[in-house]
Scaffold this motif. Sequence first.
Motif, PDB file in Angstrom:
ATOM      1  N   TRP A 241     -11.309   2.442   6.011  1.00 27.18           N
ATOM      2  CA  TRP A 241     -10.439   1.336   6.421  1.00 27.18           C
ATOM      3  C   TRP A 241      -9.361   1.090   5.374  1.00 27.18           C
ATOM      4  O   TRP A 241      -8.185   0.902   5.703  1.00 27.18           O
ATOM      5  CB  TRP A 241     -11.275   0.074   6.623  1.00 27.18           C
ATOM      6  N   ALA A 242      -9.758   1.119   4.089  1.00 30.51           N
ATOM      7  CA  ALA A 242      -8.794   0.884   3.013  1.00 30.51           C
ATOM      8  C   ALA A 242      -7.734   1.982   2.985  1.00 30.51           C
ATOM      9  O   ALA A 242      -6.542   1.708   2.788  1.00 30.51           O
ATOM     10  CB  ALA A 242      -9.524   0.803   1.676  1.00 30.51           C
ATOM     11  N   LEU A 243      -8.144   3.219   3.185  1.00 28.26           N
ATOM     12  CA  LEU A 243      -7.184   4.319   3.200  1.00 28.26           C
ATOM     13  C   LEU A 243      -6.211   4.195   4.363  1.00 28.26           C
ATOM     14  O   LEU A 243      -5.007   4.405   4.217  1.00 28.26           O
ATOM     15  CB  LEU A 243      -7.926   5.652   3.290  1.00 28.26           C
ATOM     16  N   GLU A 244      -6.759   3.849   5.520  1.00 26.26           N
ATOM     17  CA  GLU A 244      -5.909   3.709   6.703  1.00 26.26           C
ATOM     18  C   GLU A 244      -4.886   2.593   6.516  1.00 26.26           C
ATOM     19  O   GLU A 244      -3.705   2.750   6.850  1.00 26.26           O
ATOM     20  CB  GLU A 244      -6.778   3.438   7.923  1.00 26.26           C
ATOM     21  N   ASN A 245      -5.314   1.458   5.967  1.00 23.90           N
ATOM     22  CA  ASN A 245      -4.390   0.343   5.765  1.00 23.90           C
ATOM     23  C   ASN A 245      -3.366   0.646   4.685  1.00 23.90           C
ATOM     24  O   ASN A 245      -2.208   0.222   4.783  1.00 23.90           O
ATOM     25  CB  ASN A 245      -5.182  -0.920   5.407  1.00 23.90           C
ATOM     26  N   ARG A 246      -3.776   1.399   3.660  1.00 19.83           N
ATOM     27  CA  ARG A 246      -2.821   1.796   2.631  1.00 19.83           C
ATOM     28  C   ARG A 246      -1.751   2.700   3.232  1.00 19.83           C
ATOM     29  O   ARG A 246      -0.557   2.547   2.959  1.00 19.83           O
ATOM     30  CB  ARG A 246      -3.549   2.522   1.501  1.00 19.83           C
ATOM     31  N   ASN A 247      -2.179   3.611   4.083  1.00 18.97           N
ATOM     32  CA  ASN A 247      -1.212   4.513   4.721  1.00 18.97           C
ATOM     33  C   ASN A 247      -0.290   3.754   5.666  1.00 18.97           C
ATOM     34  O   ASN A 247       0.896   4.053   5.770  1.00 18.97           O
ATOM     35  CB  ASN A 247      -1.954   5.613   5.481  1.00 18.97           C
ATOM     36  N   ASN A 248      -0.852   2.757   6.371  1.00 16.63           N
ATOM     37  CA  ASN A 248      -0.008   1.962   7.280  1.00 16.63           C
ATOM     38  C   ASN A 248       1.047   1.189   6.526  1.00 16.63           C
ATOM     39  O   ASN A 248       2.184   1.050   6.979  1.00 16.63           O
ATOM     40  CB  ASN A 248      -0.899   0.999   8.085  1.00 16.63           C
ATOM     41  N   ARG A 249       0.678   0.644   5.345  1.00 15.94           N
ATOM     42  CA  ARG A 249       1.647  -0.125   4.549  1.00 15.94           C
ATOM     43  C   ARG A 249       2.777   0.785   4.051  1.00 15.94           C
ATOM     44  O   ARG A 249       3.919   0.358   3.939  1.00 15.94           O
ATOM     45  CB  ARG A 249       0.951  -0.785   3.362  1.00 15.94           C
ATOM     46  N   LYS A 250       2.441   2.055   3.783  1.00 17.82           N
ATOM     47  CA  LYS A 250       3.479   2.976   3.295  1.00 17.82           C
ATOM     48  C   LYS A 250       4.490   3.294   4.398  1.00 17.82           C
ATOM     49  O   LYS A 250       5.616   3.689   4.098  1.00 17.82           O
ATOM     50  CB  LYS A 250       2.824   4.265   2.810  1.00 17.82           C
ATOM     51  N   ASP A 251       4.079   3.130   5.661  1.00 23.04           N
ATOM     52  CA  ASP A 251       4.973   3.463   6.772  1.00 23.04           C
ATOM     53  C   ASP A 251       6.078   2.439   6.960  1.00 23.04           C
ATOM     54  O   ASP A 251       7.072   2.702   7.621  1.00 23.04           O
ATOM     55  CB  ASP A 251       4.167   3.592   8.077  1.00 23.04           C
TER      56      ASP A 251
END
Length: 252
Positions: A241-251
Amino acid sequence: MALTGVRIILVEPAGPMNVGSIARVMKNFGFNHLVLVNPQCDPLSPEALQMAVHAKDILESAVSVATLPEALQGCTRAIATTARVRNWDSPLENPRTALPWLLEKPEQPAALIFGREDRGLSNEELNYAQRFIRIPTSSSYPSLNLASAVGICCYELAQSDAKIEEDTGTSSLQASSSEPAPLDVLEEYYQQLESLLLEIGYLYPHTAASRMEKFRQLYNRAQLQTKEVGMLRGILRQVEWALENRNNRKDF
């Protein structure tokens, strides 16, 4: 009897006469649950039935599956047999000392795994077991027939079962309140762990199998309970979940 909860698993057996002989020796010692993984012969062939003699019912009720994980579905304990000394941390044990462990939880399915007649079990297949036994034989002729190996192990388990019945109530075989995790539950965790470690770059595709082998050995020694596997999977889900949210913030 605890013996009825033990699965005798044969991985890719090729000889119908061997399979028939194994059914016979299983019945001799009170076993009735035979599982064949991708059998390379017909377990109901005339040769197999002839060797089974009065144990044809075991051949007729034998379960055939495609993979070893399918054969282990629902089991909480598994011991694998091997004739080779392998370079890893898990020791090779004597059948007489190791096999009674399969009977300590008679209400839970357990498995005894045998490999192919010509080359035994692969390292990958051995990873699905928690303990490993080697039948001591003469150094001048160490090769042992598959049916003979099954017979020796069935005899040792039957002797252990008889002793357990005599010694009921002794502290060494008291049921623990902790429930070991079924092997299929552990396998789901291993798959999730490998996927995550590949994603974060801790594992590389070309070395993932050997590194995961070390993780399997580590957890097998720990004898994880179902609730502990659930906790570990919860950690992995939180990391995902943390990885997915980190990637979403980078978008953004």
